[in-house]
Motif scaffolding. Structure first.
Motif, PDB file in Angstrom:
ATOM      1  N   GLU A  44       0.924  -1.349  -0.614  1.00  0.00           N
ATOM      2  CA  GLU A  44      -0.187   0.171   0.235  1.00  0.00           C
ATOM      3  C   GLU A  44       1.062   1.520   0.076  1.00  0.00           C
ATOM      4  O   GLU A  44       0.307   1.758  -0.658  1.00  0.00           O
ATOM      5  CB  GLU A  44      -0.852  -0.169   1.134  1.00  0.00           C
ATOM      6  CG  GLU A  44      -2.081   1.163   1.031  1.00  0.00           C
ATOM      7  CD  GLU A  44      -2.774   1.931   0.719  1.00  0.00           C
ATOM      8  OE1 GLU A  44      -2.622   2.988   0.114  1.00  0.00           O
ATOM      9  OE2 GLU A  44      -2.571   0.910  -0.154  1.00  0.00           O
ATOM     10  N   ARG A  92       1.610   2.124  -3.069  1.00  0.00           N
ATOM     11  CA  ARG A  92       0.980   2.259  -4.572  1.00  0.00           C
ATOM     12  C   ARG A  92       0.785   3.416  -4.290  1.00  0.00           C
ATOM     13  O   ARG A  92       0.703   4.366  -4.806  1.00  0.00           O
ATOM     14  CB  ARG A  92      -0.128   2.131  -3.869  1.00  0.00           C
ATOM     15  CG  ARG A  92      -1.572   1.660  -4.919  1.00  0.00           C
ATOM     16  CD  ARG A  92      -3.018   1.378  -4.123  1.00  0.00           C
ATOM     17  NE  ARG A  92      -3.366   2.374  -3.423  1.00  0.00           N
ATOM     18  CZ  ARG A  92      -3.699   3.259  -3.017  1.00  0.00           C
ATOM     19  NH1 ARG A  92      -3.757   3.687  -4.641  1.00  0.00           N
ATOM     20  NH2 ARG A  92      -3.598   3.665  -2.085  1.00  0.00           N
ATOM     21  N   ARG A  93       1.472   4.470  -2.998  1.00  0.00           N
ATOM     22  CA  ARG A  93       1.043   5.830  -3.341  1.00  0.00           C
ATOM     23  C   ARG A  93       2.218   6.600  -3.464  1.00  0.00           C
ATOM     24  O   ARG A  93       1.597   7.943  -3.654  1.00  0.00           O
ATOM     25  CB  ARG A  93       0.495   5.323  -1.011  1.00  0.00           C
ATOM     26  CG  ARG A  93      -0.546   4.696  -0.409  1.00  0.00           C
ATOM     27  CD  ARG A  93      -2.106   5.578  -0.663  1.00  0.00           C
ATOM     28  NE  ARG A  93      -1.789   7.177   0.021  1.00  0.00           N
ATOM     29  CZ  ARG A  93      -2.111   7.276   1.285  1.00  0.00           C
ATOM     30  NH1 ARG A  93      -2.426   6.225   2.109  1.00  0.00           N
ATOM     31  NH2 ARG A  93      -2.249   8.809   1.930  1.00  0.00           N
ATOM     32  N   GLU A 109      -2.625  15.022   0.139  1.00  0.00           N
ATOM     33  CA  GLU A 109      -1.410  13.518   0.056  1.00  0.00           C
ATOM     34  C   GLU A 109      -0.159  13.313   0.053  1.00  0.00           C
ATOM     35  O   GLU A 109       0.104  12.182   0.612  1.00  0.00           O
ATOM     36  CB  GLU A 109      -1.592  13.279  -1.082  1.00  0.00           C
ATOM     37  CG  GLU A 109      -1.627  12.152  -1.934  1.00  0.00           C
ATOM     38  CD  GLU A 109      -2.642  10.811  -1.621  1.00  0.00           C
ATOM     39  OE1 GLU A 109      -1.983   9.573  -1.779  1.00  0.00           O
ATOM     40  OE2 GLU A 109      -3.627  11.009  -0.859  1.00  0.00           O
ATOM     41  N   ASP A 136       0.157  12.649   4.098  1.00  0.00           N
ATOM     42  CA  ASP A 136      -0.269  11.297   4.540  1.00  0.00           C
ATOM     43  C   ASP A 136       1.167  10.878   4.038  1.00  0.00           C
ATOM     44  O   ASP A 136       1.218   9.592   5.249  1.00  0.00           O
ATOM     45  CB  ASP A 136      -1.646  11.122   3.375  1.00  0.00           C
ATOM     46  CG  ASP A 136      -2.400  10.215   4.373  1.00  0.00           C
ATOM     47  OD1 ASP A 136      -2.135  10.172   5.677  1.00  0.00           O
ATOM     48  OD2 ASP A 136      -2.494   8.828   3.720  1.00  0.00           O
ATOM     49  N   VAL A 137       1.600  10.262   2.974  1.00  0.00           N
ATOM     50  CA  VAL A 137       2.604   9.201   2.783  1.00  0.00           C
ATOM     51  C   VAL A 137       3.916  10.030   3.288  1.00  0.00           C
ATOM     52  O   VAL A 137       4.585   8.160   4.168  1.00  0.00           O
ATOM     53  CB  VAL A 137       2.748   9.812   0.681  1.00  0.00           C
ATOM     54  CG1 VAL A 137       4.032   9.251   0.723  1.00  0.00           C
ATOM     55  CG2 VAL A 137       2.456   9.107   0.424  1.00  0.00           C
TER      56      VAL A 137
END
Length: 336
Positions: A266, A269-270, A280, A283-284
């Motif tokens: 995951e 993917r991010r 975003e 968050d990563v």
């Protein structure tokens, strides 16, 4: 002028006072070096200089030169030379990386545009080249070789992996050229130009190569852990541009080795997704802060710094060597 050196422990009061006084001379000469009667360059060339900076590279010149006579005019010129070259590269890097901030202020290209920022970097390279000519032909050659490595490092980072190339080998070679080459130059010039014992310049060149890689690995960690208000840069900005860093390389390696690891999958993917929004990206960054790859990168930085310290053991015992050891440790455990 500051009353202490943040990157050097107070090993010896006389050495500290000497370094502080010489850094003051370097700062004054830097301002003279970027000055111009041109009504545009007078503002653009001093933009990042006015924003501050740690002056790591001039300090390394002066530390190495303290093994000889660090008061020589050529030593001060060399300290200015390496910082001018570093500043010039920042103008170019910020254009390449589309960075909006640098050292807590707006990047030059975000104010004046890409063309002005690039040409300002070129202007600073020209001023640095003029200084190398004043120092002498060996300095001209070493500076030109370093400039070549800076360009090659940036080129390899931009183009990416060659077919069949190991991603870790590629990344470490980029770090060596983009960061370590200038620290190696700083150490070598300081040792060679000060009349230090024979071989000092070579020792400091090899040390600079090692500490440069350790410095950048620590920067990979700092880029994710730091607060924008403290570091002056947006955390994780390299992620948005798709620039590899050691933590992301370690995450991808773990993903290849453990394809059933859902959490790692995951995160990959991010990383490969749209990071154009600040939310975003943040968050990563948070996910990477919680990932073991960050601690692994810091461990690698520490091990590389230990290798640099082992090279310093070839220098004579005394306060300069101890100051260099402290300097090494501070570079890989800094907070900004």
């Amino acid at each position: 002028m500051p009353s202490r050196l943040p990157d050097v422990p107070d090993i010896d009061e006389r050495l500290t006072d000497q370094l502080l006084a010489q850094l003051g001379r370097v700062e004054q000469d830097l301002r003279e070096a970027v000055s111009s009667s041109d009504h545009i360059v007078r503002w653009t060339a001093r933009h990042l200089l006015d924003a501050g900076g740690k002056r790591v590279r001039p300090l390394l010149v002066l530390l190495a030169a303290s093994l000889g006579d660090s008061s020589r005019r050529a030593v001060i010129d060399a300290a200015v030379l390496v910082e001018l070259t570093h500043l010039a590269s920042l103008y170019h890097d910020d254009v390449m990386d589309s960075a909006e901030t640098r050292r807590g202020t707006r990047s030059a290209h975000s104010i004046w545009g890409n063309n002005v920022a690039i040409l300002t970097g070129d202007f600073l390279f020209a001023r640095a080249s003029s200084l190398s000519a004043r120092i002498g032909p060996d300095a001209v050659r070493l500076h030109a070789e370093t400039f070549e490595r800076l360009c090659i490092g940036q080129l390899h980072e931009t183009v990416g992996l060659a077919e069949g190339q190991d991603p870790f080998d590629h990344y470490l070679s980029v770090l060596s050229d983009k960061t370590a080459s200038l620290l190696a130059l700083a150490g070598q010039l300081g040792g060679d130009l000060s009349g230090a014992p024979e071989g000092t310049g070579d020792i400091m060149r090899r040390y600079g190569e090692k500490i440069g890689v350790a410095f950048q690995l620590a920067d990979d960690v700092l880029d994710l852990r730091s607060d924008a208000e403290v570091s002056g840069k947006t955390p994780g900005i390299d992620l948005r541009e798709g620039v590899p860093t050691m933590p992301t390389l370690l995450v991808r390696q773990r993903g290849r080795a453990n394809p059933d690891d859902a959490r790692t999958g995951e995160l990959i993917r991010r990383l490969d997704g749209d990071l154009s929004t600040d939310e975003e990206l943040a968050d990563v960054v948070r996910l990477l802060r919680e990932d073991p790859a960050l601690a692994e990168t810091q461990d690698l930085a520490d091990r590389t710094a230990d290798e640099a310290i082992a090279i310093l053991e070839e220098l004579p015992e005394g306060p300069v060597r101890e100051a260099l050891i402290g300097f090494t440790r501070s570079l890989v455990h800094r907070r900004r």
